[in-house]
Write a protein that holds these residues in place. Structure first.
Motif, PDB file in Angstrom:
ATOM      1  N   LEU A   1      26.714  55.543  98.052  1.00 44.96           N
ATOM      2  CA  LEU A   1      27.811  54.423  97.450  1.00 44.96           C
ATOM      3  C   LEU A   1      27.872  54.876  96.101  1.00 44.96           C
ATOM      4  CD1 LEU A   1      29.256  51.838  97.591  1.00 44.96           C
ATOM      5  CD2 LEU A   1      27.056  50.670  97.400  1.00 44.96           C
ATOM      6  N   LEU A   2      26.870  55.261  95.233  1.00 42.89           N
ATOM      7  CA  LEU A   2      26.997  55.537  93.846  1.00 42.89           C
ATOM      8  C   LEU A   2      28.036  56.747  93.858  1.00 42.89           C
ATOM      9  CD1 LEU A   2      25.854  55.532  90.980  1.00 42.89           C
ATOM     10  CD2 LEU A   2      24.040  57.028  91.328  1.00 42.89           C
ATOM     11  N   ALA A   3      27.965  57.681  94.524  1.00 39.02           N
ATOM     12  CA  ALA A   3      29.257  58.703  94.422  1.00 39.02           C
ATOM     13  C   ALA A   3      30.424  58.200  94.495  1.00 39.02           C
ATOM     14  CB  ALA A   3      28.851  59.604  95.715  1.00 39.02           C
ATOM     15  N   MET A   4      30.491  57.301  95.335  1.00 37.52           N
ATOM     16  CA  MET A   4      32.021  56.571  95.717  1.00 37.52           C
ATOM     17  C   MET A   4      32.395  55.755  94.387  1.00 37.52           C
ATOM     18  SD  MET A   4      33.141  53.692  98.556  1.00 37.52           S
ATOM     19  CE  MET A   4      33.392  55.096  99.763  1.00 37.52           C
ATOM     20  N   CYS A   5      31.403  54.954  93.852  1.00 34.11           N
ATOM     21  CA  CYS A   5      31.713  54.527  92.482  1.00 34.11           C
ATOM     22  C   CYS A   5      32.071  55.585  91.490  1.00 34.11           C
ATOM     23  CB  CYS A   5      30.352  53.485  92.182  1.00 34.11           C
ATOM     24  SG  CYS A   5      30.073  52.226  93.193  1.00 34.11           S
ATOM     25  N   GLN A   6      31.509  56.635  91.480  1.00 33.12           N
ATOM     26  CA  GLN A   6      31.837  57.619  90.284  1.00 33.12           C
ATOM     27  C   GLN A   6      32.997  58.365  90.847  1.00 33.12           C
ATOM     28  OE1 GLN A   6      28.275  60.454  90.948  1.00 33.12           O
ATOM     29  NE2 GLN A   6      26.996  59.279  89.719  1.00 33.12           N
ATOM     30  N   THR A   7      33.556  58.298  91.881  1.00 32.73           N
ATOM     31  CA  THR A   7      34.717  58.899  91.979  1.00 32.73           C
ATOM     32  C   THR A   7      35.508  57.936  91.807  1.00 32.73           C
ATOM     33  OG1 THR A   7      33.911  60.315  93.989  1.00 32.73           O
ATOM     34  CG2 THR A   7      36.326  59.703  94.011  1.00 32.73           C
ATOM     35  N   TYR A   8      35.643  56.798  92.096  1.00 30.56           N
ATOM     36  CA  TYR A   8      36.657  55.837  91.744  1.00 30.56           C
ATOM     37  C   TYR A   8      36.644  55.666  90.131  1.00 30.56           C
ATOM     38  CZ  TYR A   8      37.394  53.490  96.343  1.00 30.56           C
ATOM     39  OH  TYR A   8      37.968  53.399  97.552  1.00 30.56           O
ATOM     40  N   ALA A   9      35.503  55.533  89.349  1.00 25.84           N
ATOM     41  CA  ALA A   9      35.623  55.571  87.977  1.00 25.84           C
ATOM     42  C   ALA A   9      36.419  56.835  87.371  1.00 25.84           C
ATOM     43  CB  ALA A   9      34.325  55.431  87.461  1.00 25.84           C
ATOM     44  N   LEU A  10      36.203  57.829  87.972  1.00 32.63           N
ATOM     45  CA  LEU A  10      36.950  59.161  87.296  1.00 32.63           C
ATOM     46  C   LEU A  10      38.591  59.028  87.720  1.00 32.63           C
ATOM     47  CD1 LEU A  10      34.182  61.551  88.114  1.00 32.63           C
ATOM     48  CD2 LEU A  10      34.725  60.680  85.906  1.00 32.63           C
TER      49      LEU A  10
END
Length: 522
Positions: free
Chosen positions: A310-319
């Motif tokens: 889930l953290l990786a998904m948030c990072q992807t969305y943020a970038l």
């Protein structure tokens, strides 16, 4: 106010007439409707708010209905941001003989108390017992259909329907209650968060708005629970797409994952290769690895691994959104969460670096945000400190401009450590921090903070005798049992470089023997 057709001229005329007549002639519902209308319209008038609050205090909420109590507390906090001790005492007395008829009323009141910083234990304990009772009831019956929560609380009376189980709680009520309890420093209240987590797992998040999902995730992360919700949150983020989520929501969910993972630091790490290179997608509306991410959820099934994905998904969305859309606080949350778990940290910190270097100045950043970002750079780029230095130098310029005298102990020790870690012990911030430490109250520093300062002194070859002497005195006062092995090691390295008397070494010898006798110590 109900029609969202507020006109300041009309509200001003009403306010003038109310103050002319006085508020003593108003019934409770009239008082609360008046406060609610001004809060809903965003028309803040300190004189009117004070008059309503004092009248409610005078009446001690006697014979008030639960909706009137809830609307009053919600409105006063929206209008003034504070609740008086007398009003909170009146609520305590009211709850001794009354209860809230609807979940929304309970959630509004708890939200108002937490938002204002007033957390009377009797109120939260009574609310906890009621929610746990409702949770027990909901486990013995199937959940009913839920209606979508309104954006603001109702001002008019509705039929009383005291909830018997959590299925009667709207998503907004559940999220607000979780958020309120997460702000209370009482371990016994974690049971409320666990009950809400259990209920939501059986209910799904489909009827939760993004802000409600974010609030719920933040609350769970704050208290180190909620890992089992991560697959549900990820599913909602993936199905709704990147554009449905505001930067604050993405940052808060990332922070929640990072906080939980920090508390569960013994969990195994997952690399990008293992998760299907989930940070590769950058387009608008993109999801994390799409089919690969779905496979990932099936392949990695522990709560810790769910948080990492889930953290990786948030990072992807943020970038994908672009970090220019994130305010300073949100940017620091993204940096901190990535660096805390060393997951996607380099990619995120390169982007944070570019963002900082593109800004004219860093004045909008709080000292806490700058401290967190500096720590993230030092932790992530310790193998290549020269990459972090340009951004760290920008942070140095801003902190030197504003000074460090108002910094908290954790922020100050973090900055000393971060600047030493990237080889900038000659920076103004490092020197200013050392100056502060010469007179700081070291009793307020945790064992970790003391160890960070000690390590920084030893690494930077800045053997400030006064700071070192004060460190030794504080360690002798509190003892060594509160230091973890690596913290104790950092402390001893610094002490070995200075002229330190034998007392501390006798303490070290005794502590070493104690730990050697513990078969679990390495």
């Amino acid at each position: 106010a109900t029609l969202k057709a507020c006109r300041k001229s009309v509200m001003a005329a009403i306010r003038d007439e109310v103050l002319r007549q006085g508020v003593r002639t108003f019934r409770p519902q009239g008082l609360t409707n008046l406060a609610w209308a001004h809060a809903s319209c965003g028309v803040k008038d300190p004189q009117l708010t004070q008059a309503i609050t004092r009248e409610a205090e005078r009446r001690s909420l006697s014979s008030w209905r639960s909706q009137e109590v809830a609307n009053l507390f919600w409105a006063v906090v929206v209008l003034d941001g504070r609740l008086s001790p007398a009003l909170c005492d009146a609520l305590n007395a009211w709850m001794e003989h009354s209860d809230f008829d609807r979940p929304q009323e309970l959630s509004m009141t708890l939200w108002a108390l937490a938002k204002s910083g007033r957390r009377p234990s009797a109120v939260f304990t009574a609310a906890r017992d009621r929610i746990l009772a409702a949770s027990s009831s909901s486990q013995s019956c199937s959940p009913s259909d839920k209606s979508s929560p309104s954006n603001s609380p109702p001002a008019t009376t509705s039929s009383s329907s005291r909830p018997s189980d959590l299925s009667t709680f709207s998503p907004q009520a559940l999220a607000n209650i979780a958020w309120a309890f997460a702000t209370v420093d009482d371990a016994s209240h974690v049971s409320v968060l666990r009950a809400i987590e259990e209920h939501v797992i059986g209910r799904s998040l489909r009827d939760f708005k993004p802000q409600e999902v974010s609030n719920l995730a933040w609350a769970m992360g704050k208290r180190g629970v909620g890992s089992r919700l991560s697959p549900l949150v990820a599913a909602e983020m993936r199905s709704r797409g990147q554009d449905a989520w505001a930067p604050q929501q993405v940052a808060n969910i990332a922070w929640a994952c990072g906080t939980r993972l920090k508390m569960q630091s013994s969990s195994p790490r997952i690399t990008y290769m293992e998760t299907g290179n989930m940070n590769s997608s950058r387009s608008s509306g993109s999801t994390v690895g799409d089919e690969k991410a779905g496979g990932g959820w099936n392949r990695w099934t522990t709560p810790e691994q769910h948080d990492r994905m889930l953290l990786a998904m948030c990072q992807t969305y943020a970038l994908g959104m672009g970090l220019d859309r994130f305010n300073p606080q949100e940017l620091s949350l993204l940096a901190w969460s990535a660096a805390t778990v060393a997951f996607g940290a380099e990619t995120m910190m390169f982007a944070v670096r570019q963002r900082l270097l593109s800004l004219d100045d860093l004045q909008p950043f709080s000292s806490a945000a700058l401290s967190n970002i500096a720590w993230a750079f030092a932790r992530t780029m310790q193998a290549q400190p020269e990459i972090a230095r340009p951004a760290m130098q920008r942070i140095d310029v801003e902190l030197a401009r504003r000074g460090l005298h108002r910094m908290l102990s954790k922020e100050l020790s973090t900055l000393v450590w971060a600047f030493a870690k990237v080889g900038l012990s000659s920076a103004s911030t490092f020197q200013l921090a050392i100056d502060e430490l010469r007179s700081a109250d070291l009793e307020a520093y945790s064992a970790q903070s003391l160890a960070m300062v000690a390590w920084s002194l030893e690494t930077s070859y800045n053997h400030d005798d006064k700071v070192l002497t004060r460190l030794v005195e504080e360690v002798e006062r509190r003892g060594l049992q509160g230091f973890q092995n690596r913290e104790l090691n950092a402390l001893l390295l610094a002490l070995s470089k200075g002229a330190v008397d034998g007392t501390i070494w006798h303490m070290v010898d005794a502590e070493a023997q104690r730990r050697a006798g513990n078969q679990h110590e390495t």
